[in-house]
Design an enzyme around this catalytic site. Sequence first.
Site, PDB file in Angstrom:
ATOM      1  N   ASP A  11       0.879  -1.168   0.000  1.00 39.56           N
ATOM      2  CA  ASP A  11       0.000   0.000   0.000  1.00 39.56           C
ATOM      3  C   ASP A  11       0.917   1.218   0.000  1.00 39.56           C
ATOM      4  O   ASP A  11       1.537   1.532   1.012  1.00 39.56           O
ATOM      5  CB  ASP A  11      -0.888  -0.033   1.252  1.00 39.56           C
ATOM      6  N   GLU A 149      -7.203   0.507  -4.690  1.00 37.11           N
ATOM      7  CA  GLU A 149      -7.243   0.416  -3.226  1.00 37.11           C
ATOM      8  C   GLU A 149      -8.579  -0.126  -2.699  1.00 37.11           C
ATOM      9  O   GLU A 149      -8.574  -1.004  -1.824  1.00 37.11           O
ATOM     10  CB  GLU A 149      -6.898   1.776  -2.608  1.00 37.11           C
TER      11      GLU A 149
HETATM   12  P1  ADP Z   1      -2.804   7.270   3.696  1.00 33.95           P
HETATM   13  O1  ADP Z   1      -3.612   6.186   3.044  1.00 33.95           O
HETATM   14  O2  ADP Z   1      -3.275   8.644   3.351  1.00 33.95           O
HETATM   15  O3  ADP Z   1      -1.358   7.123   3.546  1.00 33.95           O
HETATM   16  P2  ADP Z   1      -3.516   6.150   6.319  1.00 33.95           P
HETATM   17  O4  ADP Z   1      -4.711   5.389   5.909  1.00 33.95           O
HETATM   18  O5  ADP Z   1      -2.359   5.401   6.829  1.00 33.95           O
HETATM   19  O6  ADP Z   1      -3.060   7.196   5.248  1.00 33.95           O
HETATM   20  O7  ADP Z   1      -4.011   7.188   7.449  1.00 33.95           O
HETATM   21  C1  ADP Z   1      -3.125   8.084   8.028  1.00 33.95           C
HETATM   22  C2  ADP Z   1      -3.888   9.086   8.826  1.00 33.95           C
HETATM   23  O8  ADP Z   1      -4.633   8.412   9.840  1.00 33.95           O
HETATM   24  C3  ADP Z   1      -3.009  10.089   9.535  1.00 33.95           C
HETATM   25  O9  ADP Z   1      -3.549  11.382   9.388  1.00 33.95           O
HETATM   26  C4  ADP Z   1      -3.089   9.660  10.990  1.00 33.95           C
HETATM   27  O10 ADP Z   1      -2.915  10.750  11.878  1.00 33.95           O
HETATM   28  C5  ADP Z   1      -4.492   9.134  11.045  1.00 33.95           C
HETATM   29  N1  ADP Z   1      -4.717   8.231  12.177  1.00 33.95           N
HETATM   30  C6  ADP Z   1      -4.035   7.100  12.501  1.00 33.95           C
HETATM   31  N2  ADP Z   1      -4.517   6.558  13.616  1.00 33.95           N
HETATM   32  C7  ADP Z   1      -5.544   7.356  14.021  1.00 33.95           C
HETATM   33  C8  ADP Z   1      -6.450   7.328  15.133  1.00 33.95           C
HETATM   34  N3  ADP Z   1      -6.387   6.371  16.065  1.00 33.95           N
HETATM   35  N4  ADP Z   1      -7.371   8.329  15.228  1.00 33.95           N
HETATM   36  C9  ADP Z   1      -7.434   9.291  14.304  1.00 33.95           C
HETATM   37  N5  ADP Z   1      -6.613   9.373  13.246  1.00 33.95           N
HETATM   38  C10 ADP Z   1      -5.672   8.418  13.108  1.00 33.95           C
HETATM   39 MG    MG Z   2      -4.502   4.823   2.098  1.00 35.43          MG
END
Ligand code: ADP
Ligand code: MG
Length: 584
Positions: A11, A149
Amino acid sequence: MNLEDRILGIDLGTTYSVPAIIQDGVPTLVPVKGQHLLASVVGISPSGEVLVGAPARNQWVVAPERTIRSIKRKMGKGETVTMAGKTYTPQEISAFILKEIKEGVEAELGHPVRRAVITVPAYFNEVQRQATLEAGEIAGLTVERIINEPTASALAYGYGLKSNQDLRMLVYDLGGGTFDVSIIELSNGVVDVLATAGDNYLGGDDFDERLAEQVANDFAKEHGADLRANHQAWARLLRAAEEAKIELSSAPYAMISLEYIAKDKKDRPLHIHREVARDEFVELIDDLLTRTITSVDKALADTNLKPTDIDRVLLVGGSTRIPAVWDMVSARMEQEPHIEIDPDAAVALGASVQAGIIAGEKIDTILVDVTPLSLGIEVADFGFTGRLQSDRFAPLIRRNTTVPVRKSQVFSTLYPGQEAIQIKVYQGESPIASQNILLGDFMVEDLKPNRPDGRSDVTVNFQLDVNAILDVAVTERKSGKRVSERLKADRQRLSPDEIAQSQARLAAAYEGGGTADLEIMDPGVTVLLDRAQMALDRPDLDGLLAAEIAGTIADIRRAAAEEDNEQVEEHCDHLIDLLLEVEE
Ligand code: ADP
Ligand code: MG
């Protein structure tokens, strides 16, 4: 199979990237240098060393000109970026991330990895997909396939593994920097993306920023200094805001503490120690969350589908851990979204499933441990009408949540000067607390008021472990005093009789229309209903009799709501007869 022929699922996210692979038939995340989520940040240190992940993210605080974030947004757009004075294409920056993953995974698995499946948003066009493929090749990976995705998320849940499955799904993916909603259809083993909508500039980063803005505004008012003017101070504040945000997904309050964040006019250091309440945070991001629902509506409109036409709603992306997201999506979609799989792992796990299929591996669906019933406490409030509504169920941990899990919420006493509360912990799905299974209860006494109106707030914390042990702790806001209890949230199997009883209770709950009408009843009737409830709670009660009792309770409630006293009396007589039968 030759180990080196295994295919890695990746991912490649805007904010975090995650690798996964099939291990002994099971989709599994592979840590990179001990971390499951690799921040999608690349930098060059002052000594010329390449930094990827957390170190790069830390460097961004002090040296943004040597650091690149969110490169995914630029993929296939023909732009370049400058890092430490040198120009790079987005493919090259992404390749740094993929190379870090490749090498990290090789170190972890102990053998070379050459092949990969990489995920992209469903709306990525051919140029963007091509750029992603090139990034993989630059990193030394043979990209076997680029997959969408939302499709990966569905695969992670095991949907689409059986070719005879026909399902329509809505995948709501709220990540760090982007929001995507996709409606996909599985039929005859083929996945079709029916519609996508979303916002390329909406995600967790914006939530961090909203919170940081609020703190900076308060700080400016108090000290006359603008934290936004200093990159380093602002970056530190953003980091602290993200940590607080994450804490607020499981706790009602979080602390932002930043020492030496600025200096006053006399060069004395200034600090931040500020508490944020979940309600305050939700208020700050409310319009952004509403915007995501507008996109959901758009996707539904584009496909001419109603919420009830959707068979499954999946929540993916780290930001869907925010409880308000669950609330909004379930309300709009008129169904409970699926959250059994870690929202930040779902896409990677699904990519590994696709990778395993290509490599010809045998795949078991992902085993997740979830809690089968919601857990919560009994509450009372003065509803819209100002009339006391008691016996309401407030779930803290929703059913189908992955364990272990920790959730807390704030509750207030009803009356000024109220010094004690009884915490009754229930397990079940009925909105009426007493119709669920009582796991235990305890008192919290000597409460001191913390509110101007003389009422007290308490934080109720639920912690559920994999063995279904539930620790309930109640912390008084004013003094921090804590009372706790350990309960067993057994997932016992229900007998057919018990299931019939539960169904009867549920039917009664729907027919009764909630608890609002109870107060207008004659106290004698209330006592009778309590007795009936106790009878329903008896484990040895015959299923048919239970159904009859529950039906009669519903009749009494309905008659009482219609203020038809004659009917109330008639049904009460019948209920007394039934209870005599039980108590024989
Ligand atoms: P992407 O697909 O955009 O790379 P992710 O799906 O990994 O991102 O999500 C990352 C986001 O999720 C970040 O903004 C992070 O701060 C937020 N995040 C992770 N854990 C939590 C949580 N427990 N509560 C709220 N937000 C969260
Ligand atoms: Mg993502």
